[in-house]
Design an enzyme around this catalytic site. Structure first.
Site, PDB file in Angstrom:
ATOM      1  CE  LYS A   1      -2.925   2.567   3.050  1.00 15.39           C
ATOM      2  NZ  LYS A   1      -4.111   2.610   4.103  1.00 15.39           N
TER       3      LYS A   1
ATOM      4  NE  ARG B   1     -10.464  -1.739   4.599  1.00 11.25           N
ATOM      5  CZ  ARG B   1     -10.948  -1.850   5.542  1.00 11.25           C
ATOM      6  NH1 ARG B   1     -12.058  -2.439   5.677  1.00 11.25           N
ATOM      7  NH2 ARG B   1     -10.246  -1.555   6.622  1.00 11.25           N
TER       8      ARG B   1
ATOM      9  CE  LYS C   1      -6.840   8.763   7.496  1.00 13.86           C
ATOM     10  NZ  LYS C   1      -7.228   7.630   8.594  1.00 13.86           N
TER      11      LYS C   1
ATOM     12  CD  GLU D   1      -6.793   4.899   2.205  1.00 15.69           C
ATOM     13  OE1 GLU D   1      -7.798   5.086   3.079  1.00 15.69           O
ATOM     14  OE2 GLU D   1      -5.604   4.662   2.761  1.00 15.69           O
TER      15      GLU D   1
ATOM     16  CG  ASP E   1      -1.662   5.479   4.816  1.00 15.32           C
ATOM     17  OD1 ASP E   1      -1.633   4.416   5.663  1.00 15.32           O
ATOM     18  OD2 ASP E   1      -2.875   5.756   4.206  1.00 15.32           O
TER      19      ASP E   1
ATOM     20  CG  ASP F   1      -5.661   7.812   4.472  1.00 10.37           C
ATOM     21  OD1 ASP F   1      -6.492   8.432   3.858  1.00 10.37           O
ATOM     22  OD2 ASP F   1      -5.629   6.896   5.258  1.00 10.37           O
TER      23      ASP F   1
ATOM     24  CG  ASP G   1     -10.063   7.092   6.745  1.00  8.43           C
ATOM     25  OD1 ASP G   1      -9.140   7.290   5.780  1.00  8.43           O
ATOM     26  OD2 ASP G   1     -10.092   7.393   7.632  1.00  8.43           O
TER      27      ASP G   1
HETATM   28  N1  BES Z   1      -4.371   4.701   6.874  1.00  9.10           N
HETATM   29  C1  BES Z   1      -5.239   4.345   7.646  1.00  9.10           C
HETATM   30  C2  BES Z   1      -4.922   3.582   8.763  1.00  9.10           C
HETATM   31  C3  BES Z   1      -3.847   4.060   9.906  1.00  9.10           C
HETATM   32  C4  BES Z   1      -4.578   4.672  11.056  1.00  9.10           C
HETATM   33  C5  BES Z   1      -2.437   3.937   9.558  1.00  9.10           C
HETATM   34  C6  BES Z   1      -3.681   5.082  11.823  1.00  9.10           C
HETATM   35  C7  BES Z   1      -1.733   4.417  10.820  1.00  9.10           C
HETATM   36  C8  BES Z   1      -2.279   5.151  11.562  1.00  9.10           C
HETATM   37  C9  BES Z   1      -6.337   3.676   6.896  1.00  9.10           C
HETATM   38  O1  BES Z   1      -6.537   4.149   5.469  1.00  9.10           O
HETATM   39  C10 BES Z   1      -7.661   4.108   7.513  1.00  9.10           C
HETATM   40  O2  BES Z   1      -7.958   5.065   7.426  1.00  9.10           O
HETATM   41  N2  BES Z   1      -8.489   3.002   8.073  1.00  9.10           N
HETATM   42  C11 BES Z   1      -9.808   3.102   8.497  1.00  9.10           C
HETATM   43  C12 BES Z   1     -10.646   1.981   8.111  1.00  9.10           C
HETATM   44  C13 BES Z   1     -11.993   2.188   8.602  1.00  9.10           C
HETATM   45  C14 BES Z   1     -12.594   3.181   7.759  1.00  9.10           C
HETATM   46  C15 BES Z   1     -12.909   0.979   8.236  1.00  9.10           C
HETATM   47  C16 BES Z   1      -9.596   3.111  10.198  1.00  9.10           C
HETATM   48  O3  BES Z   1      -8.479   2.328  10.577  1.00  9.10           O
HETATM   49  O4  BES Z   1     -10.073   3.748  10.701  1.00  9.10           O
HETATM   50 ZN    ZN Z   2      -4.797   4.795   4.464  1.00  4.55          ZN
HETATM   51 MN    MN Z   3      -7.630   5.661   5.427  1.00  2.00          MN
END
Ligand code: BES
Ligand code: ZN
Ligand code: MN
Length: 503
Positions: A268, A354, A280, A352, A291, A273, A350
């Site tokens: 990834k 996956r 966010k 994204e 990210d 992000d 968010d």
């Molecule tokens: N890049 C984030 C995950 C992340 C969070 C990495 C904190 C490093 C530190 C990812 O893209 C994300 O936003 N995931 C969401 C998924 C949810 C919307 C199902 C999350 O973890 O909140």
């Molecule tokens: Zn992300």
């Molecule tokens: Mn995200």
């Protein structure tokens, strides 16, 4: 950076400083005692009434000028209880010791009890322990560590390791060189992780990682937006449509033997992000410049694979884009079609990572990968579940996961399995498409990410590594144990994996 074996009289080793490992007890090992004879007892005194008890990360710097040691300084570093010492802790102890020493040549006194403890615990050989030590010392250097107002540039050029007398010198020297290479690769990855998103775009990352790959003897191809449309990478393009920066996909190939398996590494690479329309919150959003840590680890691992030439083919696919809420951005409720034809209802923009990995896994399978590993900062939930000192792994194939864990032990990196019980599959239920990208419930968030990705691996053995927490250490109370900042996690593990897939 170089790492080499100490030869001849230890007192005369031409280094700026010695690093001595002190296990809880505390007691100096035989190598340190031999040095102490030349240092007129200064080391033993630091351990005696000097307060050095060997607690993990405890650090004491001594000046040795005027003694019989060629090195003018020493740093004693606590490695904690020997029965808890693994390669990860040893590697981190070395980095903590060497960081800030400001010496181009550093000598390390490796003690037999330390080598035996790590080798027993991780089931690896003494040469592997030596390799992890060399990496640890070499990690204390690098461009990223020189940034910021209070930091001075600091480079380690040579690490000299003593205490490997029981090993064949040629094997020990080769292991130390490999450790130095691992440090260089990890530091390159950390510099990418550290670089802000205005300086590291999908295009600049693709170009830099492609050059590194070519220098390492690999084939590299950078795919741009038109090419991705032709490939029908609808999920990746959906994420990219909210940004001005155009997406890229970087494909690297290492060819060993056409008859051998092909490992597909899929990383990834979200260079920033913001969450997209599912924006966010502002606190800590700047950390989302990292990210792209999964793609960076894959690129770093490939540079080692190109040099080490394992007997298995390796194919790497890195998905590079931003995730921003521009006027053209994906909207919650939009539906996308992935490269493999699966339809996805985007309930949360968010989630994204996956989406881009769905196309990356599909493409790697299409290009002939027989085994797949995805690496991603995928979920915030993994920080809640496991914190920073370990990577979460999920799989559809326990045998492949066992090999990933073995590679982790060779690399001094920890991998911990989370389950994929069938009850988790409900997270995909959608009223309008084959699946949603984000479940309504926040329960088991890390596992839900893997359940989604499994839809795109086309029945191949696959392991998913969620490095959202392990890629960085910002946890204040861990800073004395795990160096602060980007870790380059999984770079070395992925580099050791291909050799374990043969036979
Ligand atoms: N890049 C984030 C995950 C992340 C969070 C990495 C904190 C490093 C530190 C990812 O893209 C994300 O936003 N995931 C969401 C998924 C949810 C919307 C199902 C999350 O973890 O909140
Ligand atoms: Zn992300
Ligand atoms: Mn995200």
């Amino acid at each position: 950076m170089d790492a080499e074996l100490a030869t001849g009289d230890l007192a005369a080793v031409p280094a700026g400083a010695w690093v001595l490992l002190v296990a809880q007890g505390p007691e100096l090992g035989p190598v340190a005692r031999a040095l102490d004879a030349a240092a007129t007892g200064a080391l033993a005194q630091a351990v005696g009434d000097g307060g050095m008890v060997g607690r993990f990360g405890q650090r004491r710097e001594l000046t040795l000028a005027g003694t019989g040691l060629a090195a003018g300084r020493a740093v004693l570093i606590g490695v904690g209880a020997l029965d808890q010492l693994d390669g990860y802790r040893l590697r981190n102890a070395l980095e903590l010791a060497v960081r800030g020493l400001d010496q181009a040549r550093v000598a390390v006194a490796l003690e037999p009890a330390v080598v035996a403890a790590v080798s027993d615990r991780d089931g690896i050989g003494p040469a592997d322990v030596a390799r992890v030590v060399a990496e640890g010392a070499g990690r204390a250097t690098g461009e990223w560590s020189a940034r910021g107002r209070h930091r001075a540039a600091f480079w380690v050029e040579t690490v000299i390791v003593a205490g490997l007398g029981d090993l064949d010198p040629a094997a020990a020297a080769a292991a130390l060189r490999a450790g130095a290479q691992q440090a260089e690769a990890a530091n390159r990855v950390r510099e990418w992780q550290w670089r802000p998103a205005n300086q590291l775009t999908p295009a600049t990352f693709a170009d830099e990682a492609a050059s590194l790959a070519r220098e390492s003897g690999l084939e590299a191809e950078v795919l741009d937006g038109d090419h991705l449309k032709g490939l029908r990478m609808g999920a990746l393009l959906g994420v990219a449509q909210g940004s001005r920066e155009a997406p890229r996909v970087l494909v690297l190939r290492y060819r060993a033997d056409p008859q051998a398996p092909t490992l597909g590494l899929v990383g990834k690479g979200i260079t920033f992000d913001a969450g997209g329309i599912s924006l966010k919150p502002p606190a800590l959003m700047h950390r989302m410049k990292a990210d792209m840590s999964g793609a960076a680890a894959v690129a770093g691992a490939m540079s080692l694979i190109g040099r080490w030439r394992p007997p298995v083919n390796v194919l790497a696919v890195m998905l590079l884009t931003e995730n921003l809420p521009g006027g053209g951005a994906l909207k919650p409720g939009d539906c996308l079609t992935a490269l493999g034809g699966q339809t996805i209802e985007v309930t949360n923009t968010d989630a994204e990572g996956r989406l881009v990995l769905a196309d990356g896994l599909g493409y790697a399978a299409h290009l002939g990968a027989t085994h797949l590993v995805s690496v991603a900062t995928l979920t915030g939930a993994v920080e809640i579940a496991l914190g920073h000192p370990v990577t979460a792994a999920m799989t559809n194939d326990p045998a492949l996961l066992e090999r990933v864990r073995h590679a982790g032990r060779l690399a001094g990196e920890r991998v911990w399995e989370l389950p994929m019980f069938p009850e988790y599959d409900v997270c995909l239920d959608s009223d309008v498409a084959d699946m949603v990208n984000a479940a309504e419930s926040r329960a088991a968030g890390t596992i839900n990410g893997a359940v989604f990705l499994r839809e795109f691996v086309d029945q191949r053995p696959w392991v998913h590594l969620d490095i959202a927490a392990a890629a960085y250490n910002f946890q204040a109370n861990l800073v004395g144990q795990v160096p602060k900042g980007p870790t380059g996690v999984m770079t070395a593990t992925l580099a050791h994996l291909p050799a374990l897939l043969s036979g």
